[in-house]
Design an enzyme around this catalytic site. Structure first.
Site, mmCIF file in Angstrom:
data_model
loop_
_atom_site.group_PDB
_atom_site.id
_atom_site.type_symbol
_atom_site.label_atom_id
_atom_site.label_comp_id
_atom_site.label_asym_id
_atom_site.label_seq_id
_atom_site.Cartn_x
_atom_site.Cartn_y
_atom_site.Cartn_z
ATOM 1 N N ASP A 104 0.781 -1.227 0.000
ATOM 2 C CA ASP A 104 0.000 0.000 0.000
ATOM 3 C C ASP A 104 0.819 1.287 0.000
ATOM 4 O O ASP A 104 0.595 2.184 -0.802
ATOM 5 C CB ASP A 104 -0.923 -0.027 1.219
ATOM 6 C CG ASP A 104 -1.588 1.288 1.469
ATOM 7 O OD1 ASP A 104 -2.349 1.718 0.595
ATOM 8 O OD2 ASP A 104 -1.343 1.897 2.523
ATOM 9 N N ASP A 139 4.552 0.594 4.040
ATOM 10 C CA ASP A 139 4.432 -0.638 4.816
ATOM 11 C C ASP A 139 4.308 -1.838 3.881
ATOM 12 O O ASP A 139 4.447 -1.710 2.665
ATOM 13 C CB ASP A 139 3.227 -0.547 5.761
ATOM 14 C CG ASP A 139 1.932 -0.176 5.012
ATOM 15 O OD1 ASP A 139 1.928 -0.244 3.772
ATOM 16 O OD2 ASP A 139 0.943 0.178 5.680
ATOM 17 N N TYR A 168 -7.802 2.617 6.676
ATOM 18 C CA TYR A 168 -8.590 3.070 5.519
ATOM 19 C C TYR A 168 -10.073 2.908 5.815
ATOM 20 O O TYR A 168 -10.762 2.101 5.210
ATOM 21 C CB TYR A 168 -8.184 2.300 4.263
ATOM 22 C CG TYR A 168 -6.837 2.725 3.724
ATOM 23 C CD1 TYR A 168 -6.709 3.884 2.961
ATOM 24 C CD2 TYR A 168 -5.682 1.991 3.998
ATOM 25 C CE1 TYR A 168 -5.476 4.302 2.482
ATOM 26 C CE2 TYR A 168 -4.442 2.392 3.515
ATOM 27 C CZ TYR A 168 -4.346 3.551 2.760
ATOM 28 O OH TYR A 168 -3.129 3.961 2.289
ATOM 29 N N GLU A 175 5.763 9.988 3.981
ATOM 30 C CA GLU A 175 5.326 8.687 3.468
ATOM 31 C C GLU A 175 4.651 8.864 2.112
ATOM 32 O O GLU A 175 3.999 9.865 1.844
ATOM 33 C CB GLU A 175 4.363 7.997 4.437
ATOM 34 C CG GLU A 175 4.065 6.556 4.028
ATOM 35 C CD GLU A 175 3.396 5.731 5.115
ATOM 36 O OE1 GLU A 175 3.398 4.494 4.994
ATOM 37 O OE2 GLU A 175 2.878 6.314 6.086
#
Length: 483
Positions: A74, A77, A226, A466
């Protein structure tokens, strides 16, 4: 204003202009697609270009008796979250549907189709029965408590699914949208694969409409990362894509008879697809593919155009901007909303141009060229024409994020040093290491600067540093348009 301040301002604007003039959209396009090769899970193909990556997660799904290898990690990670992954595929496919000729002209169409297929092959595998779909592999909690390369991670790879008793209309419908959009993208080059995608898309849409519910109620772990705000947007979005892919009245009737077009939205994202649906419907209305009933589709078009007007600073509820000119939606990973806004604005510019029309915003008329100019300002900001003179896409220019919050990029390549990196050792030796990442994550778009146009290039600063697959997918089409 003092003469010194004035000179400083002039020098700053000249630097910005020179930087914008030197931006290589073609190189950015190439790298945006390379990024997806760095995010691949499973057995890597012989054509793999990102060489610091290796095979990983080769037993995903085994505990559940299914093959769930492949797909995409994703973000920084090693979890495979089905909801944002499906949206990523939808946006990559829309990029091809809308900007296929431009991608072909830059010799990137085949790479774009490969990026889509890596995702759709996985979604097909995950859709094991008409009303059963696996929506996650890996556990966010245990994964995030370790800092490991995907190639030798030892964290649990539990698979989570939705079914008739545990529905997930948002996940099923988004997957249907992804497969339907991809079916259009593959129609010309791989018609049989396109048909296969459509069959799965239809089944998933039926599943989404017959067994309703939010997917994170069935896969609670996903809700921490999410969480879905609802599924009405995905149902409309999927029906629109299925209508375009099949020309079947079943789906066009759902669109034309819809009573919920979402109103004027503040953003377009992995969670909220209403803007995407509104713009697709607007295109259908302008091209005569959708016939409005009682003016309802005109309402959808108006909502989509109001979002565009607000981005353009000519609406009734304008999106904020930083002093450097960047659209500002929120503190955490702001650039994901800027890339979607850039895609919508660029796409709508071409739609308006083809229809030889304009938008009447509250703040004045907006034409196709106005939209292109504005979208380009956002693209240029991301690629380095900003107060920090920094590209927020990795690998563009020399000043870009070097310490991206990303496990694979921040740990030495397994091909260079195959010694296992354990859960805690990854933090000790690599995450907290005061040095640049050993692997360059080309094409990654990070969360981006704060509202003051400031950016801190630190792995610990995950809100800014990120990246995620959803950040870049909309940008592929935009870059193809400008390259």
């Amino acid at each position: 204003m003092s003469r010194l301040c004035y000179l400083a301002l002039v020098i700053s604007f000249v630097a910005l202009f020179q930087n914008a003039a030197s931006i290589d959209y073609g190189a950015a396009l190439t790298k945006s697609l390379l990024f997806y090769e760095a995010q691949r899970s499973g057995k890597l193909p012989p054509t793999q270009r990102v060489q610091w990556r290796g095979d990983s997660a080769l037993t995903d799904g085994k505990d559940s008796g299914v093959d769930l290898t492949g797909g995409y990690y994703d973000a920084g990670d090693n979890v495979k979250f089905g909801f944002p992954m499906a949206y990523t595929v939808t946006m990559l496919a829309w990029s091809v549907v809308e900007f296929g000729p431009q991608l072909r002209a830059r010799n990137e169409l085949s790479n774009a189709l490969r990026a889509i297929k890596w995702g759709t092959d996985y979604l097909i595998k995950a859709h094991v029965e008409p009303n059963v779909m696996y929506g996650q592999v890996g556990d966010g909690g245990s994964d995030h408590s370790c800092w490991m390369r995907p190639e030798d991670m030892t964290t649990p790879r539990t698979a989570y699914k939705i079914d008739e008793q545990h529905p997930g209309s948002d996940l099923a419908a988004e997957s249907a949208a992804a497969l339907a959009a991809a079916a259009i993208a593959f129609q010309e080059s791989q018609p049989s694969y396109s048909s296969r995608l459509l069959n799965h898309a239809k089944q998933l849409f039926d599943f989404a409409t017959k067994y309703t519910g939010k997917y994170h109620d069935s896969i609670p772990g996903a809700g921490q990362f999410y969480s879905s705000s609802g599924f009405e947007d995905e149902l409309l979005w999927a029906a629109t894509w299925l209508s375009l892919a099949t020309n079947d009245k079943t789906y066009s009737d759902i669109v034309t008879k819809s009573t919920n077009f979402g109103g004027t939205r503040t953003m377009f994202s992995w969670d909220d697809k209403f803007v995407g649906a509104q713009i697709l419907i607007s295109k259908g209305v302008l091209e005569g593919k959708f016939k409005s009933e009682n003016g309802n589709l005109e309402q959808a078009k108006q909502y989509g155009e109001e979002y565009v007007c607000n981005c353009m600073q000519k609406g009734n509820n304008n999106v904020r901007k930083t002093n450097g000119g960047l659209l500002w939606f929120q503190e955490w990973n702001n650039l994901q909303y800027v890339t979607t806004a850039s895609f919508i604005i660029t796409t709508y510019a071409d739609i308006l141009n083809a229809a030889k029309t304009t938008i009447q915003c509250p703040g004045g008329t907006v034409g196709p060229q106005d939209l292109i100019t504005f979208a380009k300002s956002q693209v240029d900001y991301i690629l380095g024409s900003n107060p920090k003179q920094m590209s927020y896409m990795v690998g563009i220019g020399s000043n870009y994020p070097k310490r991206v919050h990303h496990r694979g990029a921040s740990i030495v390549s397994i091909k260079k040093d195959p010694s296992p990196v354990s859960c805690q050792a990854g933090f000790d030796q690599w995450f907290h290491r005061n040095a640049d990442n050993p692997n360059v994550l080309d094409g990654a778009i990070v969360g981006g600067p704060n509202q003051s146009d400031e950016y801190s290039d630190e792995r610990e600063n995950y809100q800014q540093s990120e990246t995620a697959t959803a950040n870049i997918a909309p940008f592929v089409g935009v870059l193809a348009r400008f390259a």
